[in-house]
Design a protein around this motif. Structure first.
Motif, PDB file in Angstrom:
ATOM      1  N   THR A 125     -28.016 -20.860  24.959  1.00 59.73           N
ATOM      2  CA  THR A 125     -28.516 -20.066  23.953  1.00 59.73           C
ATOM      3  C   THR A 125     -27.482 -19.874  22.996  1.00 59.73           C
ATOM      4  OG1 THR A 125     -30.005 -19.353  25.526  1.00 59.73           O
ATOM      5  CG2 THR A 125     -29.951 -18.275  23.343  1.00 59.73           C
ATOM      6  N   MET A 128     -26.679 -22.594  20.854  1.00 56.77           N
ATOM      7  CA  MET A 128     -27.564 -23.251  19.734  1.00 56.77           C
ATOM      8  C   MET A 128     -27.767 -22.032  18.650  1.00 56.77           C
ATOM      9  SD  MET A 128     -28.570 -26.176  20.588  1.00 56.77           S
ATOM     10  CE  MET A 128     -28.730 -27.119  21.874  1.00 56.77           C
ATOM     11  N   PHE A 143     -38.082 -29.452   8.351  1.00 52.74           N
ATOM     12  CA  PHE A 143     -38.648 -29.275   9.407  1.00 52.74           C
ATOM     13  C   PHE A 143     -39.830 -28.399   9.273  1.00 52.74           C
ATOM     14  CE2 PHE A 143     -39.082 -25.589  12.806  1.00 52.74           C
ATOM     15  CZ  PHE A 143     -39.572 -26.504  13.707  1.00 52.74           C
TER      16      PHE A 143
ATOM     17  N   SER B  51     -37.191 -15.024  23.537  1.00 53.04           N
ATOM     18  CA  SER B  51     -36.414 -15.293  22.245  1.00 53.04           C
ATOM     19  C   SER B  51     -35.276 -16.141  22.399  1.00 53.04           C
ATOM     20  CB  SER B  51     -36.205 -13.791  21.819  1.00 53.04           C
ATOM     21  OG  SER B  51     -37.410 -12.969  21.769  1.00 53.04           O
ATOM     22  N   GLY B  52     -34.272 -15.938  23.404  1.00 55.36           N
ATOM     23  CA  GLY B  52     -33.299 -16.823  23.694  1.00 55.36           C
ATOM     24  C   GLY B  52     -33.630 -18.144  23.675  1.00 55.36           C
ATOM     25  N   VAL B  53     -34.882 -18.666  24.706  1.00 60.23           N
ATOM     26  CA  VAL B  53     -35.385 -19.824  24.781  1.00 60.23           C
ATOM     27  C   VAL B  53     -35.744 -20.222  23.255  1.00 60.23           C
ATOM     28  CG1 VAL B  53     -37.122 -21.282  25.868  1.00 60.23           C
ATOM     29  CG2 VAL B  53     -35.869 -19.597  27.159  1.00 60.23           C
ATOM     30  N   LEU B  54     -36.555 -19.343  22.689  1.00 54.35           N
ATOM     31  CA  LEU B  54     -36.938 -19.840  21.304  1.00 54.35           C
ATOM     32  C   LEU B  54     -35.803 -20.593  20.374  1.00 54.35           C
ATOM     33  CD1 LEU B  54     -39.993 -19.680  20.267  1.00 54.35           C
ATOM     34  CD2 LEU B  54     -39.189 -17.775  18.855  1.00 54.35           C
ATOM     35  N   VAL B  55     -34.861 -20.025  20.515  1.00 53.83           N
ATOM     36  CA  VAL B  55     -33.594 -20.276  19.640  1.00 53.83           C
ATOM     37  C   VAL B  55     -33.397 -21.911  20.027  1.00 53.83           C
ATOM     38  CG1 VAL B  55     -31.152 -20.173  18.803  1.00 53.83           C
ATOM     39  CG2 VAL B  55     -32.836 -18.086  19.129  1.00 53.83           C
ATOM     40  N   VAL B  56     -33.319 -21.823  21.455  1.00 58.40           N
ATOM     41  CA  VAL B  56     -32.764 -23.480  21.873  1.00 58.40           C
ATOM     42  C   VAL B  56     -34.016 -24.251  21.518  1.00 58.40           C
ATOM     43  CG1 VAL B  56     -32.399 -24.617  23.940  1.00 58.40           C
ATOM     44  CG2 VAL B  56     -31.636 -22.247  23.677  1.00 58.40           C
ATOM     45  N   ALA B  58     -36.023 -23.923  18.995  1.00 58.36           N
ATOM     46  CA  ALA B  58     -36.106 -24.531  17.678  1.00 58.36           C
ATOM     47  C   ALA B  58     -35.081 -25.461  17.112  1.00 58.36           C
ATOM     48  CB  ALA B  58     -35.686 -23.170  16.816  1.00 58.36           C
ATOM     49  N   ILE B  59     -33.994 -25.579  17.755  1.00 56.05           N
ATOM     50  CA  ILE B  59     -33.229 -26.673  17.752  1.00 56.05           C
ATOM     51  C   ILE B  59     -33.635 -27.875  18.041  1.00 56.05           C
ATOM     52  CG2 ILE B  59     -30.888 -27.809  17.819  1.00 56.05           C
ATOM     53  CD1 ILE B  59     -30.569 -25.336  16.102  1.00 56.05           C
ATOM     54  N   LEU B  61     -36.818 -28.669  18.613  1.00 59.60           N
ATOM     55  CA  LEU B  61     -38.164 -28.987  17.826  1.00 59.60           C
ATOM     56  C   LEU B  61     -37.532 -29.623  16.313  1.00 59.60           C
ATOM     57  CD1 LEU B  61     -40.448 -26.126  18.592  1.00 59.60           C
ATOM     58  CD2 LEU B  61     -40.399 -28.501  19.442  1.00 59.60           C
ATOM     59  N   ILE B  62     -36.711 -28.960  15.774  1.00 56.59           N
ATOM     60  CA  ILE B  62     -35.974 -29.481  14.658  1.00 56.59           C
ATOM     61  C   ILE B  62     -35.921 -31.138  14.592  1.00 56.59           C
ATOM     62  CG2 ILE B  62     -34.246 -29.598  12.675  1.00 56.59           C
ATOM     63  CD1 ILE B  62     -34.079 -26.632  13.179  1.00 56.59           C
ATOM     64  N   PHE B 325     -24.776 -30.944  13.070  1.00 49.22           N
ATOM     65  CA  PHE B 325     -24.732 -30.519  14.324  1.00 49.22           C
ATOM     66  C   PHE B 325     -23.451 -31.055  14.867  1.00 49.22           C
ATOM     67  CE2 PHE B 325     -25.441 -30.711  18.695  1.00 49.22           C
ATOM     68  CZ  PHE B 325     -26.733 -29.926  18.937  1.00 49.22           C
TER      69      PHE B 325
END
Lengths: 303, 341
Positions: A125, A128, A143, B51-56, B58-59, B61-62, B325
């Protein structure tokens, strides 16, 4: 063999080291001082240059009677009339929606990283968050376009812009909040645990309030950063010369979008509006910046 | 009732406890606060980690969504995606697009910006940490940070309308006197303003604050004992920097520069406004024009209606995403634990 006299004892055994600095070392030191100071001056030049340009070219527009209260609806390209309140509204509402979505997620993610995160998931996390901070705004916009507009079939709207802004805002909010939470002394947490208060209540009632003003500072800086973003509005919403209050449908102006579309206006009035909007945007961003730095004065956490 | 309390009491790992269904009303009495707290704890923990997982996510999914949208267009592409300099998507049935020139213009403008900004940022960071008077150091740092607060569209306008005419004589001088170097020979534009050169200068100004901020932060962390040891040996101010500050801060400086490079690679609107489009291919000169990945996508944004041509631009966006990235990941690896942000 000379005898030691009182006068000799008064004198230092060797000369002070500073006198023995050779010429070449002194020259190097002075050259470095000059170069380093010069570098700072070079960095200040563009800032002053940009600000002077924007203020001097944008000021006339701001003092016109209509600037803050009307839109450009029905104004011809060559007319020095109309105002930008429709664009100011767009900039603010898009930033507001993005803030409402990004702040809870960002603060919770920061809480996760500081209070709960252990092991591989936390490291991933954290990594990222850094990557997200480096994602170009045009990629965030693409996106949202690909996911929501192409695949889910949503129409272009200001809300889509806000979604892209959420992605740009999140890492700033997370990093700032994280930093603030880490400043909260463990003493406070341990006192709460000792009173039998569960962890989540400790975080909500003790840790977050302690870090509150610092967190708000971070949020305001994040807002200041996203309000000038142009790439998402170019891709995700159409430009409108009239006011549109509905962020969920229709075209909506924003200050960057207004500036970009006036770029294709060959008339002198286009320049007038571009620089007027630029100054307006800078003033709005400065309000948030100054607000943030004023708040951070009160954000000192008891050590 | 008492039976319930007994069952809950022995362990706190009561998640499987069948007697605590989420719907059961919990009376307001002291012994009963434990289960609601436990539920609160698990709900809160779930929200936070979510919320932490959401950030991971998001990347991930992009990358995923860009890929999904890009693949059909890449399949329909008639040109070689990596080596073709043309990018024509006008005819949806005959797409031929490649990223050679986009890549070159992006890299040339970003690297040129980096070459200009790195020495200045190093100087500014050293000035702020080692030279500026203590009371002035913070306001000075704030001034440099303000550079980052100016929106990029304003840099673009300033770059093309104010800066470009001002630095054209420099460009002309370089072109006349150093034109034998491939970087300074006449490019694919008829004029010398609005080139990669102009764009690079604007980008340099834009990435200066991030390189400075990261370097400054790391330089300021130089262990005191190293500085004092150097001073005790009679080192001059510059020698202290060379012996203590720079060896300690080198990795942070490089990491900050990589972050700056990442910003420059992805900068959109300033580049779109400043660097002129060109009809002929890139000639490896700084006086070329053309599009970067980001500026090409933004320039075509109003025409995103048919899926296949749009996919071509999305594939360019995917390459940009991968590029930034990698650069940002490298920056983080180089910095180790020293840099936060």
């Amino acid at each position: 063999m000379s005898t030691v006299t009182g006068a000799d004892l008064e004198r230092p055994a060797s000369e002070p080291p500073t006198r023995r600095i050779s010429l070449s070392r002194r020259i190097k030191d002075n050259v470095a001082t000059v170069l380093v100071s010069l570098a700072f001056l070079i960095a200040v030049v563009p800032l002053v240059w940009v600000l002077v340009t924007v203020v001097s070219r944008g000021a006339p527009a701001l003092f016109s009677a209509d600037w803050w209260g009307t839109s450009l609806s029905g104004i011809l390209p060559e007319e020095y009339e109309g105002g930008v309140y429709h664009a100011i509204y767009g900039t603010l509402i898009q930033a507001l929606i993005a803030t409402v979505i990004a702040v809870p997620i960002g603060i919770l993610a920061a809480i996760y990283l500081v209070e709960y995160g252990r092991g591989a998931l936390a490291r991933t996390t954290s990594f990222m968050v850094d990557i997200l901070a480096g994602v170009p705004s045009i990629v965030a916009a693409l996106f949202v376009f690909a996911a929501f507009i192409s695949i889910l079939g949503a129409p272009q709207s200001a809300f889509m812009v806000s979604l892209a802004l959420v992605l740009l805002m999140l890492p700033v909010v997370i990093r700032n909040t994280e930093e603030m939470l880490r400043l909260v002394p463990d003493r406070l947490r341990e006192s709460a645990y000792a009173l039998g208060i569960p962890k989540w209540k400790t975080i909500l009632r003790i840790v977050l309030p302690t870090a509150f003003s610092g967190t708000v500072t971070g949020v305001m800086l994040a807002i200041a950063r996203i309000m000038g973003e142009t790439a998402p509005v170019l891709v995700l919403v159409g430009y409108s010369r009239a006011i549109n209050y509905d962020p969920f449908q229709g075209n909506m102006a924003s200050l960057p979008l207004l500036m970009y579309s006036e770029l294709s206006n060959p008339e002198a009035a286009g320049q007038y509006r571009i620089w007027g909007a630029a100054l307006t945007l800078i003033i709005i961003i400065m309000i948030f910046q100054v607000g943030a730095s004023l708040l951070s004065r009160f954000s000192a956490i008891p050590k | 009732m008492s039976e319930r309390i007994e069952q809950r009491a022995p362990g706190s790992e009561g998640e499987e406890d069948p007697i605590v269904p989420s719907s059961s009303p919990v009376p307001e009495s002291t012994p009963r606060r434990a289960p609601s707290s436990r539920r609160g704890e698990s709900v809160f923990r779930f929200l936070a980690s979510g919320s932490g997982v959401l950030v991971v996510a998001a990347i991930a999914l992009i990358g995923l969504f860009l890929l999904i949208q890009a693949v059909p267009s890449l399949m329909a592409n008639n040109a070689n995606f990596f080596t073709s300099p043309e990018f024509s998507t006008g005819d949806a049935n005959n797409l031929s697009f490649g990223i050679r020139d986009l890549f070159l213009v992006t890299v040339f403008s970003s690297v040129f910006a980096l070459v200009l900004a790195m020495p200045v940022a190093l100087g500014v960071a050293l000035f702020l940490t080692n030279y500026a008077p203590k009371q002035l150091s913070r306001p000075f740092a704030y001034v440099v940070d303000l550079l980052a607060a100016v929106p990029s569209i304003i840099y673009g306008l300033w770059g093309i309308l104010v800066l470009a005419p001002a630095i054209e004589p420099i460009a002309r001088w370089l072109n006349t006197n150093l034109g034998w170097i491939f970087l300074f020979r006449t490019g694919n534009l008829p004029v010398l303003s609005g080139t990669i050169f102009t764009g690079g200068v604007v980008l340099a100004v834009m990435i200066l604050p991030i390189i400075t901020a990261v370097s400054r932060e790391v330089f300021a962390q130089t262990p005191r004992f190293q500085i004092e040891a150097a001073k005790a040996l009679g080192a001059t101010r510059w020698e202290v920097i060379r012996m203590a500050t720079l060896p300690y801060g080198r990795s942070g400086y490089i990491a900050g520069s990589m972050l700056g490079l990442g910003r420059a690679l992805g900068e959109t609107i300033a580049v779109l406004i400043v660097i002129r489009a060109s009809t002929s291919p890139m000639t490896f000169s700084l006086f070329d024009g053309g599009y970067t990945f980001a500026s090409l996508i933004a320039s075509a944004a109003s025409e995103f209606s048919q899926p296949l041509p749009t996919g071509a631009y999305i594939s360019a966006g995917l390459v940009l995403f991968v590029l930034t990235f990698v650069v940002n990941a490298l920056a983080r690896v180089i910095a180790g634990g020293k840099v936060n942000g």
